[in-house]
Design an enzyme around this catalytic site. Structure first.
Site, PDB file in Angstrom:
ATOM      1  N   TYR A 182      41.945  41.858  49.649  1.00  0.00           N
ATOM      2  CA  TYR A 182      42.379  42.779  48.826  1.00  0.00           C
ATOM      3  C   TYR A 182      43.772  42.502  47.806  1.00  0.00           C
ATOM      4  CZ  TYR A 182      39.892  45.459  52.317  1.00  0.00           C
ATOM      5  OH  TYR A 182      38.820  45.959  53.156  1.00  0.00           O
ATOM      6  N   GLU A 217      25.871  33.356  67.145  1.00  0.00           N
ATOM      7  CA  GLU A 217      25.753  34.413  66.188  1.00  0.00           C
ATOM      8  C   GLU A 217      25.310  33.754  64.927  1.00  0.00           C
ATOM      9  OE1 GLU A 217      25.446  37.568  66.064  1.00  0.00           O
ATOM     10  OE2 GLU A 217      26.230  38.346  67.750  1.00  0.00           O
ATOM     11  N   ARG A 228      33.099  50.323  68.577  1.00  0.00           N
ATOM     12  CA  ARG A 228      32.053  49.503  68.168  1.00  0.00           C
ATOM     13  C   ARG A 228      31.804  48.324  69.109  1.00  0.00           C
ATOM     14  NH1 ARG A 228      31.626  52.166  63.718  1.00  0.00           N
ATOM     15  NH2 ARG A 228      32.980  51.914  61.925  1.00  0.00           N
ATOM     16  N   SER A 278      41.597  44.647  56.346  1.00  0.00           N
ATOM     17  CA  SER A 278      42.648  45.821  55.925  1.00  0.00           C
ATOM     18  C   SER A 278      43.896  45.701  56.782  1.00  0.00           C
ATOM     19  CB  SER A 278      42.075  47.117  56.166  1.00  0.00           C
ATOM     20  OG  SER A 278      41.506  47.274  57.555  1.00  0.00           O
ATOM     21  N   LYS A 291      35.114  37.169  60.363  1.00  0.00           N
ATOM     22  CA  LYS A 291      35.802  38.354  59.940  1.00  0.00           C
ATOM     23  C   LYS A 291      36.493  38.849  61.471  1.00  0.00           C
ATOM     24  CE  LYS A 291      35.239  43.017  58.453  1.00  0.00           C
ATOM     25  NZ  LYS A 291      34.430  44.011  58.335  1.00  0.00           N
ATOM     26  N   ARG A 305      39.102  51.943  57.922  1.00  0.00           N
ATOM     27  CA  ARG A 305      38.368  52.996  58.212  1.00  0.00           C
ATOM     28  C   ARG A 305      38.925  54.318  57.676  1.00  0.00           C
ATOM     29  NH1 ARG A 305      37.050  51.096  64.544  1.00  0.00           N
ATOM     30  NH2 ARG A 305      35.988  49.202  63.667  1.00  0.00           N
ATOM     31  N   CYS A 327      25.910  48.509  55.392  1.00  0.00           N
ATOM     32  CA  CYS A 327      26.253  48.950  56.889  1.00  0.00           C
ATOM     33  C   CYS A 327      26.178  50.466  56.671  1.00  0.00           C
ATOM     34  CB  CYS A 327      27.673  48.606  56.967  1.00  0.00           C
ATOM     35  SG  CYS A 327      28.068  48.912  58.986  1.00  0.00           S
ATOM     36  N   LYS A 358      31.214  38.667  63.297  1.00  0.00           N
ATOM     37  CA  LYS A 358      32.413  39.592  63.184  1.00  0.00           C
ATOM     38  C   LYS A 358      32.645  40.236  64.449  1.00  0.00           C
ATOM     39  CE  LYS A 358      32.560  44.485  61.000  1.00  0.00           C
ATOM     40  NZ  LYS A 358      31.778  45.330  60.130  1.00  0.00           N
ATOM     41  N   CYS A 410      27.687  52.144  63.119  1.00  0.00           N
ATOM     42  CA  CYS A 410      26.877  51.285  62.290  1.00  0.00           C
ATOM     43  C   CYS A 410      25.464  51.351  62.509  1.00  0.00           C
ATOM     44  CB  CYS A 410      27.402  49.891  62.558  1.00  0.00           C
ATOM     45  SG  CYS A 410      29.127  49.712  62.135  1.00  0.00           S
ATOM     46  N   CYS A 466      27.822  52.619  58.675  1.00  0.00           N
ATOM     47  CA  CYS A 466      28.840  53.757  59.326  1.00  0.00           C
ATOM     48  C   CYS A 466      29.503  54.550  58.257  1.00  0.00           C
ATOM     49  CB  CYS A 466      29.950  52.898  59.873  1.00  0.00           C
ATOM     50  SG  CYS A 466      30.698  51.595  58.748  1.00  0.00           S
TER      51      CYS A 466
END
Ligand code: PBG
Length: 344
Positions: free
Chosen positions: A334, A254, A238, A295, A269, A226, A120, A216, A130, A122
């Site tokens: 994570y 998609e 976005r 996140s 996601k 971010r 990406c 996404k 992005c 970004c």
């Protein structure tokens, strides 16, 4: 046959029985561990909104991968925090880019680890979008009056799709060259999987697979990322390239398009707010399916646990098993390292 011949509780009586009849299992091999690579040496800087997640310099990242791999987690995905940002995302595709250097170090020092590279722009763009940004001239009202009150017809800026593809393809080839095993584009430009596939093939990387962030969504759950990756857009949002959270049929489209363009694996996601999308994708498509527990999903569990409002380990494992049950074969999380420890 009904009650009392049927008693669902018979198989719930002991942990052994429950384990025997469990339909879904969580294993360390199904987890992918995201890492945020930053400049310097000996750096382990905790992300404020993600306790337990760090910005790691390359040497620290190597240690982290070694430990995680020893716990049975097979794969990591790398994100980079470059020293400098610009308007053409030089840090994303430079040969000595932060992720390129990290990938080389990890591949040479840790055996049998699958290194994925998030593709990406970004994190490397000064504006945090992005793709390439084009500022549109605002149609000036001709005279004061009715026309002046009318909103401008064109948006003030545009994330240019086709021109961004070349940078994404260049980034992918550069990552493959540095030893990245799986290319994972997360930008949501149209046609990027095809462009990346062609570029990889042209550079002799026809055996490098693509894991496409196919569905996404434009999500508030990316907030803490971010901060972690320093990639918040400096203006706007976005929504013109990531998906509307309301759409599941569009998500299937998609995914279908990405498969046609050559995706080897697909991703949904975020994960937990989109379990229906994961389930639908699992029913329709036979490719390996990944889900990203993002996140914000992590941060919410951490915050509630810190307040002693929930049992942290229990909720963490329940969230992960739910994502598996919905149909994800892999989970980017994570919690990969911690969950692997609990599963050992
Ligand atoms: C880059 C990217 C994002 C995430 C993964 N890759 C952020 C975004 O789209 O703004 C989010 C991951 C997370 O929230 O954990 N585009």
């Amino acid at each position: 046959m009904a009650f009392p011949a049927n008693r669902m509780r018979r198989l719930r009586r002991t942990e052994t029985l429950r384990t025997l009849v469990r339909e879904t299992r969580l294993t360390p091999e199904s987890l992918v561990y995201p890492l945020f690579i930053c400049p310097g040496t000996g750096v382990r800087k905790e992300v404020r909104s993600m306790p337990g997640v760090f910005n790691l310099s390359i040497d620290e990242a190597v240690k982290e991968v070694r430990q995680t791999r020893a716990l049975g987690v097979l794969s990591v995905i790398l994100f980079g925090l470059p020293e400098k940002k610009d308007e053409v995302a030089t840090g994303a595709w430079a040969e000595d880019g932060i992720v390129q250097r990290a990938a080389r170090a990890i591949k040479s020092e840790v055996r049998d680890v699958v290194v994925m590279g998030d593709v990406c722009l970004c994190e490397y763009m000064s504006h945090g979008h992005c793709g390439i940004v084009k500022m549109n001239e605002r149609a000036e009202p001709q005279s004061l009056g009715a026309a002046a009150a009318a909103p401008p017809v064109t948006a003030e800026y545009e994330i240019v799709n086709d021109a961004s593809l070349e940078l994404l393809a260049r980034t992918s080839v550069s990552l493959a060259r540095s030893g990245v095993d799986v290319i994972a584009p997360s930008d949501m430009m149209d046609g990027r999987v095809g462009a990346i596939r062609a570029a990889l093939d042209g550079a002799g990387f026809e055996n490098t697979p693509i894991l496409s962030y196919a569905a996404k969504f434009s999500s508030g759950f990316y907030g803490p990322f971010r901060e972690a990756a320093d990639s918040a857009p400096q203006f706007g949002d976005r929504r013109s390239y990531q998906m509307d959270p309301a759409n599941v049929r569009e998500a299937m489209r998609e995914i279908e398009l990405d498969i046609e363009e050559g995706a080897d694996m697909i991703m949904v996601k975020p994960a937990m707010p989109y379990l229906d999308v994961i389930a639908e994708a699992r029913n329709r498509f036979d490719l390996p399916l990944a889900a990203y527990q993002v996140s914000g999903e992590y941060a919410m569990i951490e915050a509630a646990a810190r307040n002693q409002w929930i049992d942290r380990e229990r909720v963490m494992m329940e969230a992960l098993i739910s994502i598996r049950r919905a149909g994800a074969s892999m989970i980017l999380t994570y919690y990969a390292k911690e969950a692997a420890k609990l599963l050992a």
